[in-house]
Every structure is written in C-alpha cells, then in structure tokens.
Design an enzyme around this catalytic site. Structure first.
Site, mmCIF file in Angstrom:
data_model
loop_
_atom_site.group_PDB
_atom_site.id
_atom_site.type_symbol
_atom_site.label_atom_id
_atom_site.label_comp_id
_atom_site.label_asym_id
_atom_site.label_seq_id
_atom_site.Cartn_x
_atom_site.Cartn_y
_atom_site.Cartn_z
ATOM 1 N N CYS A 1 17.937 23.616 29.679
ATOM 2 C CA CYS A 1 18.662 23.691 28.406
ATOM 3 C C CYS A 1 18.452 25.076 27.787
ATOM 4 C CB CYS A 1 18.180 22.611 27.439
ATOM 5 S SG CYS A 1 18.931 22.802 25.810
ATOM 6 N N SER B 1 24.971 14.739 31.751
ATOM 7 C CA SER B 1 24.182 14.587 30.528
ATOM 8 C C SER B 1 24.733 15.460 29.403
ATOM 9 C CB SER B 1 22.735 14.988 30.825
ATOM 10 O OG SER B 1 21.988 14.965 29.641
#
Ligand code: SIN
Length: 302
Positions: A129, A21
């Site tokens: 993240c 990703s």
C-alpha cells in the site's frame, strides 16, 4: 465448455476470476447486483489490527484511463471484520481472501492467526500500500522487508498465504523470489503505482495526501509485464491484477503466468465488471479453443 476450475496454493477455486482488495469493500453493496457465489474469490478491503479512518479527502482523482487513490486503509479493524462481515461473506460459495496490513511483522502475524482461526480461505499480505506511513509499501520495496513479513505471517497462519507485491521496485523478480524463499504459498501483483496529480492552475496536488496509487486500464501493460517477470522467477502460483477490465485483459494475464486474475478498478465504474470478465473469458476460451492450463505462463516470446 472450458474447464474454469483452478487449484491455487492448495485452494480450489471454481473459476479464475476474483475481485481485488479495496475495490469491493466486504461485498455487501455488490451483493445487491448479483450472487457473489459467481465469483472465484473475494479479496476483502485491507484490514489492520485496529480500525482506521483513512487519509483526509480528497483521496480519489481521475486520471487518463485510470484513477489515483490515497484511501489510507480505511477499515473497521480485524476484530470487527471477523464479527460483522465474515459471517455475511461466508453465506456465499466463493473463496474469501483477507488482505492484511500492519506496522510490524509481529502485528501482521497476530492478524493472520486470528483470521486463520476465523476461517478465511487465504491471507493476502499487503506489503504494497503506497498510502500509509508505517508498514505497507515500506516493507514491500526491499527483499528483507517483504521476506520478514511473509515469514512471520506464514508461521502464524494455518491457511495459505499470498504476498501482494508493489510495482514500485526496480527488480520484481528478486522480491518475488525473496517472498517464495520466506514461505509464501502464492504471490499477487500488482498493487498500485505511486503517482501524483497537480491542479495545473493552482499548482496544488489534487490529493490531500499529495501522492496516491494509480490503477485502472492505464496500468495493464505494466501489470502484465510484472506478472510475467515474477511468475517466471518463482514456482509458486501468481494472481494477476492491475487494469483488468475485459476478458482479453484476463487472457493476457494468464499467458503472462497468472493462475487467477483479479478485477479491481473496473468494478468501481461497472459493478458487473467481474462477472462480465468471467463470462467473457469462458466464451473467449471456447471460441479460441484454448484452456487455462494450456495458456498459463506460455506466452510465445519473440
Ligand atoms: C489504500 O487504502 O490506501 C489502498 C490500499 C492499497 O493500496 O493497498
């Protein structure tokens, strides 16, 4: 020829090589280079409930054998993804994995329900993240945070869920176990390592966000170590990523315990990197008389 098929959390992958990703957007640019159906799976750019413009620039910096990013989850939002991007991706014979981030477990769950209904093959829960203030890594660095998001997504999802772990923790095994106990069908790791680069002449950080996530070949040994620790701690399967750019790197990941391997930053430098890793791995297995199952998690420790 080696058998490259992998059954992973109930999903049948034609081969173990996926793309990570945030390094493949929604595949459109790479589809100009090769048929995306060659890939085992595609993890799409991290999605959020609403569109996000991401962090201010500069948000990319080169480092020795790697790069720092502080993109900040720029994406068009989950609804636009389902409407505009998923039909395109569904035109390829590969598994589509939707990576999701949100400010609360409830928001993660809402996205998971929408994406399950829309027909993605798996959901990757991004609790790792390092570049956003709300959500992201804040959830992934405690067992409670990672477990609460995993449980909420699992409840809302009708497809298998995989939690993407942060390397920025003291004990990856306990986080892995907490996610497994909360219902994760699989784990993926590692996301990026929190880093910083400063202009030596001015003293000003290169990234506008001051810090960012380190990825690329420099992080491979950290990733292999953490995949080994996490895979050894759980029964659910693991997708390994972090610095994979060659077939031999993928082989290390598999010895460490990964069932699937994801190619990330390498793709930014060479769009063909995932295909080269796949073809190289097939050749490597044949040349060495090895099989994926025979290697997986069977690192020969001293
Ligand atoms: C970003 O968009 O900031 C990177 C995504 C991530 O590290 O999960």
């Amino acid at each position: 020829m080696a058998d490259m098929r992998v059954s992973f959390a109930g999903v049948d992958f034609k081969n173990p090589v996926t793309v990570a990703s945030g390094t493949f957007a929604f595949g459109r640019e790479y589809a100009e280079y090769y048929d995306l159906s060659r890939l085992g799976g595609i993890c799409v750019k991290g999605l959020t409930p609403l569109p996000r413009g991401g962090n201010p620039s500069p948000r990319i910096a080169e480092t020795p054998m790697g790069m720092l990013n502080s993109v900040g989850l720029q994406n068009p939002g989950v609804d636009a993804f389902i409407r505009d991007e998923l039909p395109f991706l569904r035109g390829f014979d590969t598994k589509i994995i939707a990576n999701i981030s949100a400010p609360t477990p409830e928001d993660y769950a809402l996205m998971a329900a929408k994406l399950s209904d829309a027909g993605v093959d798996m959901i990757e829960i991004n609790v790792s993240c390092p570049n956003v203030r709300a959500g992201g890594m804040a959830f992934g660095v405690t067992c409670e945070g990672a477990a609460s998001v995993t449980a909420a997504v699992k409840k809302a999802s009708s497809v298998p869920v995989m939690t993407k772990l942060s390397p920025n923790v003291t004990d990856i095994a306990e986080i892995a176990r907490a996610c497994e106990d909360a219902g994760a069908d699989a784990l993926s790791l590692i996301n990026t390592l929190l880093g910083m680069k400063i202009d030596p002449a001015t003293g000003v950080p290169i990234l506008a966000n001051n810090t960012g996530g380190l990825s690329g070949p420099a992080v491979l040994p950290v990733a292999v170590r953490m995949v080994w620790q996490a895979a050894s701690a759980v029964k659910i399967p693991v997708m390994g990523m972090g610095g994979v750019s060659r077939a031999e790197d993928a082989a290390e990941m598999i010895w460490a315990g990964a069932s699937l391997v994801s190619v990330g930053t390498a793709t930014l430098a060479d769009p063909y990197a995932p295909v080269k890793v796949l073809e190289g791995l097939e050749k490597f297995l044949d040349e060495h008389g090895l099989t994926l199952e025979g290697m997986k998690g069977r690192v020969k420790l001293h």
